[in-house]
Write an enzyme that holds these catalytic residues in place. Sequence first.
Site, mmCIF file in Angstrom:
data_model
loop_
_atom_site.group_PDB
_atom_site.id
_atom_site.type_symbol
_atom_site.label_atom_id
_atom_site.label_comp_id
_atom_site.label_asym_id
_atom_site.label_seq_id
_atom_site.Cartn_x
_atom_site.Cartn_y
_atom_site.Cartn_z
ATOM 1 N N HIS A 11 1.684 24.853 40.831
ATOM 2 C CA HIS A 11 0.801 24.337 41.427
ATOM 3 C C HIS A 11 0.499 24.477 42.962
ATOM 4 C CE1 HIS A 11 -0.918 20.514 42.566
ATOM 5 N NE2 HIS A 11 -1.210 19.946 41.433
ATOM 6 N N ARG A 67 -8.143 18.901 46.729
ATOM 7 C CA ARG A 67 -9.092 20.058 46.702
ATOM 8 C C ARG A 67 -10.510 19.884 46.137
ATOM 9 N NH1 ARG A 67 -7.825 24.215 44.003
ATOM 10 N NH2 ARG A 67 -6.192 23.278 42.705
#
Lengths: 113, 429, 595
Positions: free
Chosen positions: C258, C279
């Site tokens: 991740h 993000r």
Amino acid sequence: MEQSRKIQFRGPMKWGELDPNRRRSTHVGMWAWLWQRISAVAIIFFLGLHITRTYIPIIQFLLLITVVFHAVLGLRVILLDFNLINIRYRNSLLGVLVGLGALIFMIIWKGIY
Amino acid sequence: MSKALNSRRLVKIYRYDPSVGGNGHFDQFDLNIEDETKTTILDLLIRIQKTQDPTLAFRYACRVNMCGSCGMVINGCEALACKTNVSDLPEKCDITIRPLNHFPVIKDLVVDMKPFFQKLEASIPYFDPVDESMEPAVIRPDSKERNLIGLATECIQCGCCVSSCTMVNYHENYAGPAALNRAFTLLADSRDGLYDLRMNQVLESCYHCRTEFNCTEVCPKEISPTRAIKYIQLLALKEPRRLKRQNLLKPIHEEKTSGKESLPSADSGCNWLIEQHNRRKFLKQIIFGIGTASALVVGGVIAAAAIGPSLKRIPKRLVRLDKLEAFPVGKVSTIVMNDIVPNGFYKSEIKKPVIVVRRSDPDKIVVFNTSCTHLGCTVHWDESKKQYMCACHGGAFDEEGNVTAGPPPRPLDRYAFKVEDGYLFAEVV
Amino acid sequence: MIWETSCRAEAFEGCKEKFVNMIRKVKTDVLVIGMGGAAEMAVLNAYDANPDLEILIVTKALRGKGGCSRMVQGGLNVVLHSKDSHEKHLMDTLKGGQYINDQQLAMTMVEQATPTIKEMETKYGCFFDRNPDGTVHQKPFAGQSFDRTVHKGDLTGIEIISRLTEQVMKRDISVLEEHRAVDLLIDTTGEQVVGALILDIKNGEFIEVNAKATLLATGGGPTHYRFFAPGPEKSVDGLGMLYRAAVVMRDMEMVQFHPTGLIIPGSVVAGSLLEEGLRGAGAHMLNIHGERFMERYDPEKMERTTRDIMCRSSYLEIQAGRACREGGVHIDASHLGAEFVEKNFPGMVSRCRQFKYDLARQPVPVSPSAHYIMGGAAIDVNCRTSMERLFVAGEDAGGVHGANRLGGNGICDSCVFGRQAGKAIAHYLAKNDGQVPESASGMAEQLINRYMKPFEIADGTDPFELRDRLRETNWNKVGVARTGSDLSEAIDEIDSIAGMAENARIAGLNTYNMPWNVWIDLLNMIDVSKMVAGSAMLREETRGAHFRLDCPDQRDDYGIFNIFQKRGANGTIRYEKKSVAFSFRSLDQCQKYKK
């Protein structure tokens, strides 16, 4: 045959047992509860004194103050029991009620003397 | 910030070795902490285990406040070790770490959570659908029930609330905050079909709550079990008839005969249970004794207060009326008696008329109380009728004070009297 | 369930005085190892299919507290909306997995997810977030063509596992808490799994459990890396046990990282995740010079690129010496506005705040963090494996996700295949009802001797230190970016760590001995590291989560295959490459699919 080695759990720790920080775990609400019980005992005691020695001002003073204190703490429980006050304000509620009690006390005391 | 860097802390950790037994003790570890804001209590424990004492035992799993395995008492407050940073504690103070209260201690900081799950299980924590529908129920997120339930379903069963509660220890039937919180979320859930059963199971339990909010204060998920308990109490008020008080907190399943019984924890850990049982019995006797004694004392005080005054011998006072010459012989004179009564912290002055009758015979003096024996009105001497008359209800008394007419039940009261230095005194009680 | 205690003193000659010399034996119908989403769904379904089954759950943690399912934040992908379709979910999954998924498993997952989630709502009492009109809310998640992620705030796992654990309480099912399975037991033929050897962590005693069917659902959790997202008590136990039992495994080179694991120097919390949505919302990734380094790696999509590209970009940036002070890169969301960040990512903001990072106003150090193992036991749609009587579900099984897993498909996989396994076990036992099989004689004693060994060694290595070494080796050489030479070095290093682990020393007694458990964890991690490195050597291309610096291209022309492996009799691993069977969708369809 050798018996298996016994392991033994320890009995549960009591609240505050072996706890050098015991006082820290006494939260506001717990003091409220505790003081209501203490004031109840005090009321019985002062009430007895009051009946035997009716007009002694110091006893009157103590009886009145314990009764008022006991009453506001009882009021707190009622307000919380019936969800009349959001529990978020539980700690400030106590302050407000005790303040209110002090006010009532002063009014009564002024009224007598 | 600089204060939090490279600090030294003394960490006191409770130790208990199950193969030794006893009461346990505290071990001290001295640690240098590079950055207190980045160090959790869990990190401290792991560090101590790695570098100082590998035998230290504690429990943890997820390390991000999601599993509720690392509940312990840190400086007197229940908290998750992974959620408490060293910088959250007062600066420079020692750190004391203890296992949770009210659970048997397995080793060091590891407790046996079995009692927790037993209580949880007994309060019917599981959902049972009210209908057979296979589609998720349509419930608006702003509906009353969802607002009420809120995030209370996010309990991670860490046991902090039970440990902080001072009541769980005193009431065997008390399910404790976590179990009641779960019961509340289901009682409020319209999809659930076990309302009556669950209510019967938990209601009695709710009355053991003393509104201390200890559980609310310590909950790492900021849930308020107190609120849940109050809600259940209110529910019971609304529908009292639906409730039958049943045998409370009885386990729903009988324990599986062979399997669960022979679990190691059941037999190896029960010595303290018997011990505690005996201790509890003893405590109960003592408390009963103390209760009886204090009831007697309190009863005594009240009884003394009620009966006391009438039993007490009150000294007689002599109240001076006037010089003897002031009362002419063969006449009935009325005089106001000025009585000063000591009463508590002040003295009261009672002014009261009395009647003095002086006959020709010097020894023949009678001092009457002017209060009518009927209802206490003041009587006066009617010279023409030679009678004492009461204006209130027509009572009448003759010269000797005997009743001649009207309702009075007995003759007029007389005061005892004394003559000293030429003055007449009435004896007042 | 029959419990018996038999004394087998001869097995414990070495440590007779010091330790318990009893072995307890249990026979049961179904043994379930693990207590996360997959295990609980399996238990509930098996019990409901036949309430007479005797089911025994053993879990390493307290009930319902272990397992990664509880730690799920995002949610569960499922087709509920009329405009969505199983077809789309399947294609998203295959696209995410870079076509090497077992299509039958993927198909089963997407199709069965719908009834599974409905059962969880209506039968088990989960309550997922709702739309304003009262229907179940579905949020968008990376890599999906439709907003199909069912969730409960950002703590979906707690809701699922708490409700399922309560349902287990409701049924008459035995649970052994803090009991860990150390190895699967095999019968004399060597082809049947007949239970497992269980260690009671609390008092250090072993229990030999024999069962007619065994379900392995411990969950994986690649905690054998420097930074990892699963809880530290997870230690790829299931995969290690499968390896030692010589079960056929697949896709073990596929370890997902991740991109935004929090860095907290010196803390065990390091590696815990910051949500991907950050993000997605436009947060920047910066190196030590404050540059948006994605310009170098993916100038088109920048930070909104896929997980795997983001991970490798950060990793290469760190390797190139442009790491921030804490050893990672920075994620910076401050330009989005503090209010926006605090409102939309409250969980992440508070997780950062605990460590005095201000996510809404300052850059926060992050690093790629080991997250999920796509590989595992090769199973069929009924969770059956290459060994008789053994079922595997959840992260311990491989094939569903191919080379990369979509966010939200992990818990979906666990719940669906847990449910499949439960039904299959009930069905299997209805057909194969007979005596509880016995394990090969002496096997349990032999294993116990092996696991008790570190107590006898007077001067040995420290398991904590070895674990740290293994983590570093894996991180540097079998991690985000791999090369052939690194991998072969890593295999040697892993072997030498394995050798030292045999000489580890454990102090103290066997009651609640945490270093001893770390050592057992370590043995599992070593075995899994071997499988991952060996498998990664053989895939000389880049695909999904598997990135080879020396072969940076995905070579669909070179052949689309899976790597299967099985431990041989002498301890060496036998590998086999098999072409992917495109049983539902052809390679061409997959390649052309655009969401």
